[in-house]
Scaffold this active site. Structure first.
Site, PDB file in Angstrom:
ATOM      1  N   GLY A  74       0.844  -1.188   0.000  1.00 54.43           N
ATOM      2  CA  GLY A  74       0.000   0.000   0.000  1.00 54.43           C
ATOM      3  C   GLY A  74       0.878   1.237   0.000  1.00 54.43           C
ATOM      4  N   GLU A  98       0.479  -1.331  -4.835  1.00 55.00           N
ATOM      5  CA  GLU A  98      -0.636  -0.412  -4.639  1.00 55.00           C
ATOM      6  C   GLU A  98      -1.845  -0.890  -5.432  1.00 55.00           C
ATOM      7  OE1 GLU A  98      -3.140   2.226  -3.499  1.00 55.00           O
ATOM      8  OE2 GLU A  98      -1.109   2.382  -2.673  1.00 55.00           O
ATOM      9  N   LEU A  99      -3.021  -0.827  -4.794  1.00 55.72           N
ATOM     10  CA  LEU A  99      -4.244  -1.314  -5.427  1.00 55.72           C
ATOM     11  C   LEU A  99      -4.909  -0.271  -6.313  1.00 55.72           C
ATOM     12  CD1 LEU A  99      -6.285  -3.608  -5.716  1.00 55.72           C
ATOM     13  CD2 LEU A  99      -7.366  -2.851  -3.596  1.00 55.72           C
ATOM     14  N   LEU A 114       2.496   1.252   6.097  1.00 54.69           N
ATOM     15  CA  LEU A 114       2.440   2.614   6.620  1.00 54.69           C
ATOM     16  C   LEU A 114       1.049   3.223   6.428  1.00 54.69           C
ATOM     17  CD1 LEU A 114       5.447   2.008   6.588  1.00 54.69           C
ATOM     18  CD2 LEU A 114       5.860   4.312   5.713  1.00 54.69           C
ATOM     19  N   ASP A 131      -5.450   1.370   5.822  1.00 53.41           N
ATOM     20  CA  ASP A 131      -6.868   1.648   6.053  1.00 53.41           C
ATOM     21  C   ASP A 131      -7.278   1.034   7.394  1.00 53.41           C
ATOM     22  OD1 ASP A 131      -9.620   1.895   6.007  1.00 53.41           O
ATOM     23  OD2 ASP A 131      -9.782   1.436   3.880  1.00 53.41           O
ATOM     24  N   THR A 160       6.289   9.731   4.112  1.00 53.86           N
ATOM     25  CA  THR A 160       5.034   9.585   3.376  1.00 53.86           C
ATOM     26  C   THR A 160       4.168  10.837   3.479  1.00 53.86           C
ATOM     27  OG1 THR A 160       3.787   8.660   5.232  1.00 53.86           O
ATOM     28  CG2 THR A 160       5.073   7.127   3.887  1.00 53.86           C
ATOM     29  N   GLU A 214       1.005  10.887   4.101  1.00 51.13           N
ATOM     30  CA  GLU A 214       0.116  10.744   5.263  1.00 51.13           C
ATOM     31  C   GLU A 214       0.849  11.101   6.550  1.00 51.13           C
ATOM     32  OE1 GLU A 214      -3.668  10.196   6.632  1.00 51.13           O
ATOM     33  OE2 GLU A 214      -3.005   9.950   4.549  1.00 51.13           O
TER      34      GLU A 214
END
Length: 316
Positions: free
Chosen positions: A133, A156-157, A209, A212, A287, A289
């Site tokens: 992710g 990554e999706l 990292l 969800d 990152t 986030e």
């Protein structure tokens, strides 16, 4: 009689002269006509080429015009053109190619300078780091220069986010010749296809990292750290390999720590080991986030664990 015989002859002679003169005149008249026809053909060709100029100009302008998704000064993709939902449902069926086994992973697509051919018969170099992710690739980019001899990949999706990371890596390779050749990204569902990409004991580091949180209890099965998924991660991690997790959701942080603590094949790193590990410092800063949490003065919760042999295997 003689005069009669001569007169027709003379007349014939004069007729020949007239005919020859007429032919010369016609030839003289035809010459400019031929030139005129040639000029006409050239004019037609010129008009045809002239008619192409506007379309060619438009094509050249489009080619020369900067791609709006690329930053002119840096050559890197603009993130606002690749925005996507914060999270995707990992249990839904997505359509993308998946290798049949780790030996079917084409390294030449991910690391073309290091693997010019898809034939990787020597198996001398394999992917060692996996960012699960990976988001917009901030951690991968930082790790690439910190470990330049190590192959790493982000999984990554979300398709738009994956495309952004691809463009970002390509842009960095162009701007920094010889660098960032060891990093790549792939669109896949790591909760389903980890064993398709990595062999047993292949990885030395895995990163999770700001995953969800899936707050609802019924959706906890979608969490990327869970007891049954840790079995797969333990399979692809070599003994001594490390799992890094971080979140700004306290409940999720406790969940991930509990899952790792209760698994027979993982043990926590000591405080001294955490302080000495340069990667730990990147978890909250590399990152997007993590930077957002820092700007807002938020708190983060880390869990860093080492892959070990269970006691039953050590005694055998």
């Amino acid at each position: 009689m003689v005069k009669w015989l001569l007169e027709p002859t003379e007349e014939i002679r004069w007729s020949d002269v007239k005919l020859e003169k007429s032919l010369k005149q016609n030839k003289a008249k035809q010459t400019p006509l031929k030139h005129s026809a040639a000029l006409h053909e050239e004019a037609k060709d010129f008009c045809f080429l002239a008619s192409l100029i506007p379309s060619l100009q438009r094509e050249i302008m489009l080619q020369n015009k900067a791609n709006p998704t690329i930053n002119k000064s840096t050559g890197l993709p603009r993130k606002r053109f690749y925005r996507a939902r914060a999270h995707s449902n990992p249990l839904s069926d997505s359509h993308f190619p998946v290798p049949l086994s780790p030996s079917h992973v084409d390294y030449s697509l991910h690391y073309p300078q290091l693997f010019p051919s898809s034939d990787r018969s020597d198996g001398s170099k394999k992917i060692e780091f996996a960012d699960i992710g990976c988001g917009f690739g901030g951690l991968l980019i930082s790790l690439s220069t910190l470990f330049p001899e190590t192959l790493m990949i982000g999984m990554e999706l979300r398709d738009k986010v994956t495309e952004y990371v691809k463009e970002r890596i390509l842009g960095l390779r162009v701007a920094n010749p010889g660098q960032y050749q060891n990093v790549s990204v792939v669109r896949t569902n790591s909760m389903k296809y980890i064993p398709n990409y990595f062999e047993k004991g292949q990885l030395s580091k895995m990163f999770f990292l700001f995953p969800d949180p899936h707050f609802k209890e019924k959706n906890h099965r979608r969490r990327v750290i869970s007891p049954h998924l840790l079995d797969e991660y333990a399979y692809v991690l070599k003994v001594g390999g490390i799992i890094y997790t971080i979140t700004d959701v306290e409940e999720l942080g406790e969940w991930m720590k509990s899952c790792l603590q209760n698994h027979l094949m993982f043990e926590p790193l000591s405080e001294m080991e955490l302080d000495a590990d340069p990667v730990v410092k990147l978890l909250s800063t590399a990152t997007e986030e993590g930077q957002k949490v820092a700007r807002n003065g938020g708190q983060t919760f880390q869990a860093v664990y080492r892959r070990i042999k269970p006691a039953s295997q050590e005694n055998s």
